[in-house]
Design an enzyme around this catalytic site. Structure first.
Site, PDB file in Angstrom:
ATOM      1  N   ASP A  32     -22.731 -31.297 -26.471  1.00  0.00           N
ATOM      2  CA  ASP A  32     -22.540 -29.872 -26.209  1.00  0.00           C
ATOM      3  C   ASP A  32     -23.794 -29.043 -26.468  1.00  0.00           C
ATOM      4  O   ASP A  32     -24.148 -28.178 -25.683  1.00  0.00           O
ATOM      5  CB  ASP A  32     -21.391 -29.322 -27.068  1.00  0.00           C
ATOM      6  N   SER A  81      -3.785  -8.027  -3.729  1.00  0.00           N
ATOM      7  CA  SER A  81      -4.389  -7.550  -4.979  1.00  0.00           C
ATOM      8  C   SER A  81      -3.719  -6.220  -5.322  1.00  0.00           C
ATOM      9  O   SER A  81      -2.790  -5.806  -4.641  1.00  0.00           O
ATOM     10  CB  SER A  81      -5.882  -7.298  -4.876  1.00  0.00           C
ATOM     11  N   LEU A  82      -4.237  -5.557  -6.322  1.00  0.00           N
ATOM     12  CA  LEU A  82      -3.643  -4.280  -6.728  1.00  0.00           C
ATOM     13  C   LEU A  82      -4.665  -3.169  -6.594  1.00  0.00           C
ATOM     14  O   LEU A  82      -5.857  -3.373  -6.826  1.00  0.00           O
ATOM     15  CB  LEU A  82      -3.192  -4.356  -8.186  1.00  0.00           C
ATOM     16  N   GLU A 115       3.616  -3.713 -17.281  1.00  0.00           N
ATOM     17  CA  GLU A 115       3.323  -5.021 -17.888  1.00  0.00           C
ATOM     18  C   GLU A 115       1.825  -5.128 -18.124  1.00  0.00           C
ATOM     19  O   GLU A 115       1.051  -4.615 -17.324  1.00  0.00           O
ATOM     20  CB  GLU A 115       3.675  -6.159 -16.916  1.00  0.00           C
ATOM     21  N   LYS A 117      -1.804  -6.399 -17.760  1.00  0.00           N
ATOM     22  CA  LYS A 117      -2.461  -7.119 -16.662  1.00  0.00           C
ATOM     23  C   LYS A 117      -3.278  -8.242 -17.286  1.00  0.00           C
ATOM     24  O   LYS A 117      -4.298  -8.007 -17.932  1.00  0.00           O
ATOM     25  CB  LYS A 117      -3.355  -6.157 -15.876  1.00  0.00           C
ATOM     26  N   ARG A 138      -4.276 -18.599  -5.515  1.00  0.00           N
ATOM     27  CA  ARG A 138      -4.236 -17.432  -4.636  1.00  0.00           C
ATOM     28  C   ARG A 138      -5.034 -17.684  -3.366  1.00  0.00           C
ATOM     29  O   ARG A 138      -4.655 -17.264  -2.288  1.00  0.00           O
ATOM     30  CB  ARG A 138      -4.805 -16.225  -5.387  1.00  0.00           C
ATOM     31  N   GLU A 174       0.428 -15.632 -13.921  1.00  0.00           N
ATOM     32  CA  GLU A 174      -0.984 -15.744 -14.267  1.00  0.00           C
ATOM     33  C   GLU A 174      -1.213 -16.908 -15.222  1.00  0.00           C
ATOM     34  O   GLU A 174      -0.528 -17.030 -16.240  1.00  0.00           O
ATOM     35  CB  GLU A 174      -1.414 -14.422 -14.931  1.00  0.00           C
ATOM     36  N   CYS A 402     -36.468   4.066   5.501  1.00  0.00           N
ATOM     37  CA  CYS A 402     -36.829   3.722   6.877  1.00  0.00           C
ATOM     38  C   CYS A 402     -37.674   4.815   7.516  1.00  0.00           C
ATOM     39  O   CYS A 402     -38.222   4.635   8.602  1.00  0.00           O
ATOM     40  CB  CYS A 402     -35.574   3.468   7.721  1.00  0.00           C
ATOM     41  N   CYS A 423     -28.845   8.653   5.479  1.00  0.00           N
ATOM     42  CA  CYS A 423     -29.783   8.432   6.567  1.00  0.00           C
ATOM     43  C   CYS A 423     -28.987   8.734   7.843  1.00  0.00           C
ATOM     44  O   CYS A 423     -27.880   8.238   8.015  1.00  0.00           O
ATOM     45  CB  CYS A 423     -30.244   6.980   6.548  1.00  0.00           C
TER      46      CYS A 423
HETATM   47  S1  IVH Z   1       1.647  -8.125  -9.955  1.00  0.00           S
HETATM   48  C1  IVH Z   1       1.146  -7.681  -5.241  1.00  0.00           C
HETATM   49  N1  IVH Z   1       1.555  -8.356 -12.512  1.00  0.00           N
HETATM   50  O1  IVH Z   1      -3.780  -8.983 -11.093  1.00  0.00           O
HETATM   51  C2  IVH Z   1       0.346  -7.967  -6.438  1.00  0.00           C
HETATM   52  N2  IVH Z   1      -0.373  -8.981 -11.279  1.00  0.00           N
HETATM   53  O2  IVH Z   1      -5.414  -7.377  -9.101  1.00  0.00           O
HETATM   54  C3  IVH Z   1       1.280  -8.232  -7.515  1.00  0.00           C
HETATM   55  N3  IVH Z   1      -2.197  -9.841 -12.647  1.00  0.00           N
HETATM   56  O3  IVH Z   1      -3.842 -11.082  -8.331  1.00  0.00           O
HETATM   57  C4  IVH Z   1       0.584  -8.597  -8.709  1.00  0.00           C
HETATM   58  N4  IVH Z   1      -1.180  -9.635 -14.585  1.00  0.00           N
HETATM   59  O4  IVH Z   1      -3.568 -12.155 -10.584  1.00  0.00           O
HETATM   60  C5  IVH Z   1       0.875  -8.519 -11.367  1.00  0.00           C
HETATM   61  N5  IVH Z   1       1.645  -8.502 -14.801  1.00  0.00           N
HETATM   62  C6  IVH Z   1       0.984  -8.681 -13.677  1.00  0.00           C
HETATM   63  C7  IVH Z   1      -0.330  -9.202 -13.631  1.00  0.00           C
HETATM   64  C8  IVH Z   1      -0.981  -9.324 -12.408  1.00  0.00           C
HETATM   65  C9  IVH Z   1      -2.284 -10.032 -13.963  1.00  0.00           C
HETATM   66  C10 IVH Z   1      -3.264 -10.139 -11.664  1.00  0.00           C
HETATM   67  C11 IVH Z   1      -2.836 -10.978 -10.512  1.00  0.00           C
HETATM   68  C12 IVH Z   1      -3.260 -10.256  -9.274  1.00  0.00           C
HETATM   69  C13 IVH Z   1      -4.241  -9.288  -9.815  1.00  0.00           C
HETATM   70  C14 IVH Z   1      -4.261  -8.070  -8.949  1.00  0.00           C
END
Ligand code: IVH
Length: 672
Positions: A32, A81-82, A115, A117, A138, A174, A402, A423
């Site tokens: 390592d 995504s969100l 929830e 993230k 994904r 996740e 430019c 520009c």
């Molecule tokens: S709901 C339609 N819930 O955040 C999307 N996402 O930026 C529904 N993530 O790709 C996602 N915790 O990987 C959801 N409690 C949670 C989450 C979560 C982490 C991640 C997930 C998603 C990303 C979106």
């Protein structure tokens, strides 16, 4: 200490070999400490030396990437995504958008479920008759990699559901590595997220098994909404089926609740044994989620409220001007490389000249730089106490690099000039804009040409191989194979990916053109309207173009029309457009062939009590119908909302013998 590029390349090869051994073959031929030393040396060299564009830097390699060895499988519903929110205003906007779409009172606050993230990697699990049959990463959202075997090694993921033993269930969640466990892992990854991603995608699942991966389940797809009526209840259901559910989820009733919860979790963040980078708010009611539906990349019914970014201290070496695809001049601070949350940052945006002035940022200053997730790092503050005599003010250029004089747009609403200088190039006269347009053309959401990333575009530009988007289709792959850093195989792969993407949908093609104000959503609206490239071209090349007619489309306004006019009034743009379509096979917008409103046209007048115009339109379109902006012989139904329908339209419709539906008839028709 690495002395030159040759030594760098050799050592990098050795490092990649070690990664391969470790991740792919499960053997380690290096201890390592020596591995860490090797990696550190390489990273140091990258920080201070210019690395050829073609070379993939060690700082960009996430473990060993074996993506090609997993088969790709289509997700039954795209993994989106969100959208992000950063402050209270963004949250209020989120509520506003929801209330507008559902036609609710502007003060209404729909119940949300909040929830944490989790900062890991998402996975989608498929259960048939209660048994885990498939697990996907994904991927690009539409297609995921089949990593079933690797996911099966994770203890938190039930291989068999506790109660449900019929039907199909998709569970999304996740995968993460606990912080405490990450500390004990050998130092091959910068942070737990990269470690989770790298470990999950090892070829031999036996290697995944040794990594302490965990899983929180957080969702499902619309198809499974029949199992429960609310997100909060669905999570309980998952718990009873044997899943691990994050214990910090909470029902939110209004902004006060929401902000309190945000504060509590932000304070708790460091005590948790897993990384979280914000809070996800979801409309709790599944029925409403379904009504709200999705935008191109994110659902309308959820948003991520990000925690404040991680910060680092560095010194500004220089300020350079970057020109974007739409001509915006952005000042970028070149800073001494600094590690912020596991990522080496050496560029940070200064936004625009007003911001530099407001924060009094000077070259040579010691500054606070912050980085939040995938958002570009930014300079937030100067440490005045560390300002030395040699620091100097940056004079913002009035010209684009430019040579064109820059302009500032006038905003009719605020009655002020924009802070951003642009520009004024309309076509491909500014080299910097052109390069960005080419990068946009090949990018993931546009043509998605794999192997033709930003660096390669820059490289091909410098070598005079690609000066306009259509040059991509004239590349000589024999020659490319002889370029430094290329070989037969990589040139062949590039050729394949260019050819593969020649068949493209109309909406992606329109988006690829990079017209200002025509993002993915608007490109889709236009594609739906024009339906084929032939009609689109006809309008562009017509003596008197009919862009004005587009005003009737929801989402298209004066701004978009002016931008389209501007774009296609330029001859180079027209030429590029023509050249591109010669090389491509652009498929017509797919008109839905199923649904109860196929071949039927609707028009709406007046407000309705239970839904917005946007939702009504979405319902018609989901069922294969079309919404028109004015009554004509083509119209089948005029729906009159109870609130202030236009009498003129009703009379016109009557004269034309069109069927008129009252608001309550409309609800009946759609079983609402
Ligand atoms: S709901 C339609 N819930 O955040 C999307 N996402 O930026 C529904 N993530 O790709 C996602 N915790 O990987 C959801 N409690 C949670 C989450 C979560 C982490 C991640 C997930 C998603 C990303 C979106």
């Amino acid at each position: 200490m690495i002395k030159n590029l040759k030594e760098y390349k050799n050592k990098k090869k050795i490092l990649i070999e070690h990664n391969k051994n470790y991740y792919d073959k499960n053997i380690s031929k290096i201890d390592d400490a020596s591995y860490d030393k090797l990696k550190r040396e390489l990273l140091e060299f990258e920080n201070y030396q210019k690395i050829p564009i073609i070379e993939k830097k060690v700082s960009e390699i996430i473990g060993f990437e074996p993506s090609k060895k997993f088969s790709k499988i289509k997700h039954p519903e795209t993994m989106l995504s969100l959208d992000n929110a950063f402050d209270r205003d963004d949250i209020v906007d989120f509520y506003k958008r929801i209330n507008n779409y559902l036609n609710l009172n502007s003060n209404h606050r729909e119940k949300l479920f909040a929830e944490p993230k989790i900062d890991g990697v998402s996975a989608s699990l498929k259960y048939i008759d209660g048994k885990l049959v498939q697990g996907l990463s994904r991927g690009d959202g539409e297609f995921g990699e089949d990593i079933t075997e690797n996911l099966k090694t994770i203890e938190d993921i039930p291989k068999k559901l506790k109660k449900l033993n019929t039907g199909e269930l998709i569970v999304r969640g996740e995968v993460y590595i606990p912080k405490s466990k990450f500390k004990n892992l050998s130092n091959k990854f910068a942070n737990p997220r990269n470690a989770a991603s790298g470990s999950l995608r090892q070829k031999d699942a036996k290697n995944t098994e040794k990594i302490p991966l965990r899983f929180f389940a957080y969702g499902t797809i619309f198809m499974n909404h029949n199992l429960e009526s609310r997100q909060s209840k669905f999570l309980e259901f998952l718990k009873h089926q044997g899943f691990k559910i994050n214990p910090l989820g909470k029902i939110i009733n209004d902004e006060k609740d929401l902000l309190e919860n945000y504060k509590i979790l932000e304070n708790k963040r460091s005590e948790l044994d897993y990384d979280i980078d914000g809070i996800v708010y979801k409309i709790d009611d599944f029925k409403l989620q379904q009504r709200l539906g999705n935008l191109t990349n994110s659902p309308r019914w959820a948003i991520a409220h990000k925690f404040s970014a991680e910060k680092g201290i560095s010194k500004i070496k220089n300020i350079e001007i970057q020109v974007g695809r739409t001509g915006a001049l952005t000042p970028v601070a070149k800073i001494n490389p600094v590690n912020i949350g596991g990522v080496t940052v050496s560029n940070a945006t200064l936004h625009n000249e007003d911001e530099i002035e407001r924060k009094d940022i000077r070259i040579g200053d010691t500054v606070v730089v912050q980085r939040a997730g995938d958002v570009i790092p930014q300079v937030v503050q100067v440490d005045i106490s560390k300002r030395d005599q040699n620091s100097r003010k940056f004079i913002f250029p009035k010209k684009c690099p430019c040579g064109f004089d820059t302009i500032k747009d006038y905003n009719k609403v605020t009655k002020k000039f924009d802070a951003v200088r642009r520009c004024p190039d309309k076509g491909y006269e500014c080299n910097l804009i052109t390069k960005e347009k080419i990068k946009h053309y090949v990018s993931k959401d546009a043509m998605n040409i794999e192997g033709l990333g930003k660096k390669v575009v820059e490289n091909f530009w410098d070598l005079n191989l690609v000066k306009l988007p259509q040059d991509i289709y004239k590349l000589n792959f024999e020659k490319i194979s002889q370029l430094e850093g290329w070989g037969k195989l990589s040139a062949e792969n590039l050729k394949k990916s260019i050819n593969k993407t020649k068949k493209i949908s109309l909406e992606k093609f329109i988006y690829s053109l990079g017209i200002r104000h025509i993002g993915q959503e608007n490109a889709k609206i236009l594609a739906k309207y024009f339906q084929s490239i032939k009609t689109f071209k006809k309008v562009i090349f017509a003596k008197k173009n009919i862009f004005k007619e587009l005003l009737e489309l929801d989402g298209i306004g004066e701004t978009q029309i002016n931008s389209l006019k501007n774009f296609f009034s330029n001859n180079t743009n027209k030429k590029v457009f023509e050249e591109l379509i010669k090389n491509l096979s652009i498929s017509d917008f797919i008109i839905q062939s199923k649904g109860k409103f196929i071949n039927k046209t609707f028009m709406f007048t007046g407000g309705m009590e239970k839904m917005s115009r946007s939702e009504a339109k979405q319902i018609v379109e989901n069922e294969g119908g079309k919404v028109l902006g004015s009554p004509s012989k083509k119209l089948d139904y005029l729906v009159t909302g109870d609130s202030k329908p236009t009498v003129k339209k009703i009379n016109q419709a009557k004269d034309l013998g069109i069927k008129i539906l009252k608001e309550k008839d409309w609800y009946k028709l759609i079983n609402f």
